[in-house]
Design an enzyme around this catalytic site. Structure first.
Site, mmCIF file in Angstrom:
data_model
loop_
_atom_site.group_PDB
_atom_site.id
_atom_site.type_symbol
_atom_site.label_atom_id
_atom_site.label_comp_id
_atom_site.label_asym_id
_atom_site.label_seq_id
_atom_site.Cartn_x
_atom_site.Cartn_y
_atom_site.Cartn_z
ATOM 1 N N SER A 212 -9.077 -6.382 1.079
ATOM 2 C CA SER A 212 -9.249 -4.935 1.058
ATOM 3 C C SER A 212 -10.740 -4.600 1.028
ATOM 4 O O SER A 212 -11.494 -5.190 0.260
ATOM 5 C CB SER A 212 -8.560 -4.329 -0.164
ATOM 6 O OG SER A 212 -8.924 -2.961 -0.293
ATOM 7 N N LYS B 204 2.985 1.399 -4.117
ATOM 8 C CA LYS B 204 2.010 0.702 -4.952
ATOM 9 C C LYS B 204 2.572 0.284 -6.308
ATOM 10 O O LYS B 204 2.168 -0.726 -6.864
ATOM 11 C CB LYS B 204 0.769 1.577 -5.155
ATOM 12 C CG LYS B 204 -0.116 1.638 -3.929
ATOM 13 C CD LYS B 204 -1.357 2.451 -4.194
ATOM 14 C CE LYS B 204 -2.353 2.325 -3.060
ATOM 15 N NZ LYS B 204 -2.995 1.018 -2.962
ATOM 16 N N LYS C 236 -3.653 -12.568 2.511
ATOM 17 C CA LYS C 236 -3.857 -11.446 3.431
ATOM 18 C C LYS C 236 -5.290 -11.478 3.948
ATOM 19 O O LYS C 236 -6.243 -11.463 3.174
ATOM 20 C CB LYS C 236 -3.560 -10.117 2.742
ATOM 21 C CG LYS C 236 -3.562 -8.933 3.712
ATOM 22 C CD LYS C 236 -2.862 -7.729 3.142
ATOM 23 C CE LYS C 236 -2.724 -6.640 4.185
ATOM 24 N NZ LYS C 236 -1.951 -5.485 3.693
ATOM 25 N N ASN D 64 -4.324 -10.717 -2.091
ATOM 26 C CA ASN D 64 -5.162 -9.754 -1.371
ATOM 27 C C ASN D 64 -6.629 -10.002 -1.708
ATOM 28 O O ASN D 64 -7.085 -9.676 -2.804
ATOM 29 C CB ASN D 64 -4.759 -8.326 -1.724
ATOM 30 C CG ASN D 64 -5.400 -7.300 -0.798
ATOM 31 O OD1 ASN D 64 -6.403 -7.573 -0.135
ATOM 32 N ND2 ASN D 64 -4.831 -6.109 -0.769
ATOM 33 N N GLY E 181 0.797 -1.226 0.000
ATOM 34 C CA GLY E 181 0.000 0.000 0.000
ATOM 35 C C GLY E 181 0.822 1.264 0.000
ATOM 36 O O GLY E 181 0.363 2.314 -0.466
#
Length: 343
Positions: A187, A76, A229, A184, A73
């Site tokens: 998010s 990026k 994650k 991921n 993050g």
């Protein structure tokens, strides 16, 4: 020497204070460009934290120079990972990267609450896309001294049922360049992304990722670890299922955890920082109890002090990532984290 250290500390504190004049996203971009300027002038060593020899650790056949990394993050587009490494981080996770370039959600999309030492962001995987990010990695990796993690995620416009295709294409792109890949699916800022952790979607996705990895290992003769994650907002039942399904499909470990949507701020998005600390600690304890011993654990979220680092390591974390704490406290937190993690 002491005078130089005090001067550097003063300049760091002054810079952090001045940056608060700007919006959170602008301040972040200025900071990264300032780091690039310092690096280009060969002055980065003045701000760097020394790496203690006994801090080295091997995890999943990867040799980390220390246990402290930067979370996905911040960098990026893989433009600063070599600079962050030179500051003393043992590993850097870049991304999250999507197949095509994305502008992300409308601005303003990072909100800073200084009194609470928190951030709320609704960025939405803004990034330059896989082709450009791969070019950046190849450009800067010769200058990089550390472990490179690459976080990958589905594009905003990809439907949930087709998300597996995004992840597999991204594995093709980044498998060779990554020291580890981070999947991921947690998010809160990409619509429907968290649906991928639901039982009916997770099994299929993890099977596809596992099958793809077998192909890539055979093709490249390289075993790149894959981490998932996790969201801090999972129910206990779904968390247990997530870990079981992931391990059944030979996932190497977990990153615990992403931002939370369970906050009282009026701004949309995921909250990070001091108000996430206890929640992140609690979910990490649960993950540590549920996972198999062979699965590695990277602690992330709400790590704001050296005592937080100590708690995460004592609760079975192999590695610890900084993000919001680093934004608020700068290199002083990194230095303290390195010291506590080597003791």
């Amino acid at each position: 020497m002491r005078l130089t250290i005090k001067l550097i500390k003063f300049l760091e504190d002054l810079t952090l204070l001045i940056l608060r004049i700007f919006s959170a996203e602008t301040a972040k971009n200025i900071t990264l460009k300032l780091l690039k300027l310092i690096y280009s002038l060969n002055l980065i060593s003045l701000f760097a934290s020394s790496n203690i020899e006994k801090s080295k650790i091997n995890i999943k056949n990867l040799s980390f120079k220390n246990r402290i990394g930067i979370a996905g993050g911040l960098d990026k587009n893989a433009e600063y990972f070599h600079i962050l490494s030179s500051l003393g981080f043992g590993f850097v996770e870049i991304g999250t990267v999507t197949l095509e370039p994305q502008i992300g959600n409308p601005k303003p999309r990072i909100f800073r609450f200084v009194k609470d030492k928190t951030l709320v962001n609704s960025l939405g995987f803004n990034n330059a896309g896989s082709v450009q990010v791969l070019k950046n990695i190849k450009k800067y990796k010769p200058m990089f001294d550390g472990i490179l993690g690459i976080s990958i995620g589905k594009s905003k416009n990809t439907k949930t049922k087709n998300a597996w295709q995004d992840y597999l294409h991204l594995m093709d792109y980044f498998y060779l360049e990554a020291d580890y890949l981070a999947i991921n699916i947690s998010s809160p800022n990409t619509q429907n992304l968290r649906e991928l952790s639901a039982h009916e979607n997770l099994e299929f996705l993890m099977e596809k990722i596992s099958q793809k990895k077998v192909q890539l290992v055979d093709m490249h003769k390289k075993n790149t670890p894959i981490f998932v994650k996790l969201s801090p907002d999972e129910t206990d039942d779904n968390l247990k299922n997530l870990i079981e399904v992931s391990e059944k499909n030979n996932i190497d470990g977990f990153i615990c955890c992403n931002t939370t949507t369970e906050h009282t701020y009026p701004n949309p998005g995921g909250m990070s920082g001091a108000k996430l600390t206890k929640k992140a600690e609690n979910i990490q304890k649960k993950v540590a109890q549920l996972k198999q011993e062979k699965s590695s654990l990277i602690a992330s979220g709400g790590v704001m002090s050296s005592s937080d680092v100590k708690v995460r390591l004592s609760n079975s974390a192999d590695l610890v990532q900084l993000y919001t704490g680093y934004i608020y406290k700068g290199n002083s937190l990194l230095k303290k984290a390195l010291k506590i993690s080597s003791s």
